[in-house]
Design a protein around this motif. Structure first.
Motif, PDB file in Angstrom:
ATOM      1  N   VAL A  83       4.281 -10.773  -1.578  1.00 41.16           N
ATOM      2  CA  VAL A  83       4.901 -11.568  -0.517  1.00 41.16           C
ATOM      3  C   VAL A  83       5.100 -10.683   0.713  1.00 41.16           C
ATOM      4  O   VAL A  83       5.546  -9.540   0.605  1.00 41.16           O
ATOM      5  CB  VAL A  83       6.254 -12.140  -0.991  1.00 41.16           C
ATOM      6  N   ILE A  84       4.751 -11.221   1.868  1.00 39.47           N
ATOM      7  CA  ILE A  84       4.892 -10.470   3.121  1.00 39.47           C
ATOM      8  C   ILE A  84       5.582 -11.365   4.139  1.00 39.47           C
ATOM      9  O   ILE A  84       5.255 -12.546   4.257  1.00 39.47           O
ATOM     10  CB  ILE A  84       3.520  -9.977   3.627  1.00 39.47           C
ATOM     11  N   THR A  85       6.574 -10.818   4.825  1.00 37.30           N
ATOM     12  CA  THR A  85       7.351 -11.649   5.737  1.00 37.30           C
ATOM     13  C   THR A  85       7.915 -10.840   6.895  1.00 37.30           C
ATOM     14  O   THR A  85       8.035  -9.605   6.804  1.00 37.30           O
ATOM     15  CB  THR A  85       8.517 -12.313   4.977  1.00 37.30           C
ATOM     16  N   LYS A 107       6.342  -7.351   7.631  1.00 35.92           N
ATOM     17  CA  LYS A 107       5.097  -7.344   8.403  1.00 35.92           C
ATOM     18  C   LYS A 107       4.962  -6.125   9.306  1.00 35.92           C
ATOM     19  O   LYS A 107       3.905  -5.924   9.893  1.00 35.92           O
ATOM     20  CB  LYS A 107       4.982  -8.637   9.213  1.00 35.92           C
ATOM     21  N   ASN A 108       6.009  -5.301   9.380  1.00 38.66           N
ATOM     22  CA  ASN A 108       5.877  -4.051  10.128  1.00 38.66           C
ATOM     23  C   ASN A 108       5.546  -2.886   9.199  1.00 38.66           C
ATOM     24  O   ASN A 108       5.685  -1.722   9.568  1.00 38.66           O
ATOM     25  CB  ASN A 108       7.157  -3.751  10.907  1.00 38.66           C
ATOM     26  N   ALA A 109       5.104  -3.198   7.976  1.00 37.53           N
ATOM     27  CA  ALA A 109       4.886  -2.161   6.967  1.00 37.53           C
ATOM     28  C   ALA A 109       3.763  -1.201   7.346  1.00 37.53           C
ATOM     29  O   ALA A 109       3.799  -0.037   6.977  1.00 37.53           O
ATOM     30  CB  ALA A 109       4.572  -2.805   5.616  1.00 37.53           C
ATOM     31  N   ASP A 112      -1.346   1.269   5.810  1.00 38.64           N
ATOM     32  CA  ASP A 112      -1.358   2.109   4.619  1.00 38.64           C
ATOM     33  C   ASP A 112      -0.540   1.489   3.491  1.00 38.64           C
ATOM     34  O   ASP A 112      -0.994   1.385   2.350  1.00 38.64           O
ATOM     35  CB  ASP A 112      -0.811   3.500   4.975  1.00 38.64           C
ATOM     36  N   MET A 113       0.677   1.051   3.814  1.00 39.10           N
ATOM     37  CA  MET A 113       1.518   0.472   2.764  1.00 39.10           C
ATOM     38  C   MET A 113       0.973  -0.875   2.301  1.00 39.10           C
ATOM     39  O   MET A 113       1.049  -1.209   1.110  1.00 39.10           O
ATOM     40  CB  MET A 113       2.957   0.325   3.251  1.00 39.10           C
ATOM     41  N   LEU A 114       0.396  -1.647   3.235  1.00 40.30           N
ATOM     42  CA  LEU A 114      -0.210  -2.924   2.857  1.00 40.30           C
ATOM     43  C   LEU A 114      -1.326  -2.693   1.837  1.00 40.30           C
ATOM     44  O   LEU A 114      -1.410  -3.384   0.808  1.00 40.30           O
ATOM     45  CB  LEU A 114      -0.758  -3.622   4.102  1.00 40.30           C
ATOM     46  N   THR A 115      -2.160  -1.711   2.107  1.00 40.69           N
ATOM     47  CA  THR A 115      -3.264  -1.389   1.193  1.00 40.69           C
ATOM     48  C   THR A 115      -2.722  -0.917  -0.158  1.00 40.69           C
ATOM     49  O   THR A 115      -3.220  -1.327  -1.214  1.00 40.69           O
ATOM     50  CB  THR A 115      -4.141  -0.286   1.812  1.00 40.69           C
ATOM     51  N   GLN A 116      -1.694  -0.055  -0.126  1.00 38.14           N
ATOM     52  CA  GLN A 116      -1.093   0.417  -1.379  1.00 38.14           C
ATOM     53  C   GLN A 116      -0.527  -0.742  -2.187  1.00 38.14           C
ATOM     54  O   GLN A 116      -0.665  -0.793  -3.418  1.00 38.14           O
ATOM     55  CB  GLN A 116       0.022   1.414  -1.088  1.00 38.14           C
ATOM     56  N   ILE A 128       7.505  -2.275  -3.449  1.00 40.89           N
ATOM     57  CA  ILE A 128       8.493  -2.953  -2.629  1.00 40.89           C
ATOM     58  C   ILE A 128       8.738  -2.114  -1.373  1.00 40.89           C
ATOM     59  O   ILE A 128       8.769  -0.883  -1.456  1.00 40.89           O
ATOM     60  CB  ILE A 128       9.827  -3.117  -3.377  1.00 40.89           C
ATOM     61  N   ALA A 129       8.916  -2.747  -0.223  1.00 42.07           N
ATOM     62  CA  ALA A 129       9.195  -2.016   1.008  1.00 42.07           C
ATOM     63  C   ALA A 129      10.394  -1.087   0.796  1.00 42.07           C
ATOM     64  O   ALA A 129      11.394  -1.489   0.208  1.00 42.07           O
ATOM     65  CB  ALA A 129       9.492  -2.998   2.138  1.00 42.07           C
TER      66      ALA A 129
END
Length: 212
Positions: A83-85, A107-109, A112-116, A128-129
Motif C-alpha cells: 500500500v502506498i499513500t 509517496k515521498n519514499a 530505492d525504497m519503492l524498489t526494495q 514498512i516506511a
C-alpha cells in the motif's frame, strides 16, 4: 526472476510516475495499471502479478478493501500487496496491515525504497516506511510478554545491524553507514530473523525495542 507488478492509483500522473520508476529497475516489469479499486481487483485476479502496488484513496473500492480482497485472511490464493499513500495516518497503516498488506509506504519514499518494498513483498517479506515503523513499535510495545534472548547469541556486527534496523534504516543506508556491501547487510538481516524468530524487519525492530 522478474517481479510482475500491477499498479493501482486513480491519479494518472502518479500511476505513470510509479510505472516509470519501476520499469527502470532491473528485474521488475509493470504488467498492468488500474485507475480505481474495482479495476485493480479485476486486473490482479486476471493477471496474477507477483505484487500489487495500491493507493489508499481510490474510487469504487479504497486501497484497504482492495488489499482485503486480494490478500486478506479469507483469500485462498493471496497476492502480495504493497500500500502506498500520501497520507501518514495510523488508521490507514493499521487498516492496511490488518487487511493483509505486505508493505506500507508513503509517496515521498523514493525510488530505492519503492524498489526494495516491491522485491520484499515478492519474496514474502514486509517493508514498512521507517517513520511508520517507529509508530508501530510505540503502539505494540508492551502488549505482550518480554521476548526471550536468542539461544544463539548475536555477534557484535549483528547487534549493530539490529540497532540500525530498529532506527528504521534501509539496507542501503546500513551498507553505507558500516561500509559493507548490500549483500552482506542482507545476510546479517537474514541471520537476525533466524536467531530472533522474526518474520520481517518490523518484528526485528520490535524485538530490539522490547529487550533494550
Amino acid at each position: 526472476m522478474t517481479v510482475r507488478v500491477v499498479i493501482a492509483d486513480d491519479q494518472e500522473i502518479v500511476r505513470t510516475g510509479l510505472a516509470m520508476i519501476l520499469r527502470a529497475q532491473p528485474g521488475i516489469d509493470v504488467v498492468g495499471e488500474a485507475a480505481d479499486g474495482v479495476e485493480a481487483v479485476r486486473l490482479a485476479r486476471e493477471l496474477r502479478p507477483d505484487v500489487c502496488l495500491v493507493d489508499i484513496r481510490m474510487p469504487g473500492l479504497d486501497g484497504i478493501e482492495v488489499t482485503r480482497r486480494l490478500a486478506g485472511p479469507r483469500v485462498d490464493d493471496p497476492i502480495a500487496v504493497v500500500v502506498i499513500t500520501t497520507f501518514d495516518l495510523d488508521e490507514y497503516v493499521h487498516g492496511a496491515l490488518r487487511a493483509g498488506a505486505k508493505g506500507f509506504l508513503l509517496k515521498n519514499a523514493g525510488a530505492d525504497m519503492l524498489t526494495q518494498a516491491v522485491h520484499a513483498a515478492a519474496d514474502g517479506d514486509a517493508l514498512i516506511a521507517p517513520s511508520v515503523t517507529a509508530r508501530l513499535l510505540a503502539t505494540f510495545a508492551g502488549r505482550g510478554p518480554r521476548p526471550a534472548r536468542p539461544l544463539d547469541p548475536l555477534t557484535d556486527r549483528e547487534e549493530q545491524i539490529l540497532a540500525a534496523v530498529a532506527r528504521g534504516r534501509t539496507n542501503n543506508e546500513i551498507a553505507r553507514e558500516f561500509h559493507i556491501s548490500l549483500s552482506t547487510v542482507k545476510s546479517h538481516v537474514a541471520s537476525l530473523m533466524t536467531k530472533l524468530g522474526a518474520r520481517n524487519r518490523v518484528e526485528i525492530a520490535l524485538w530490539a525495542y522490547e529487550t533494550r
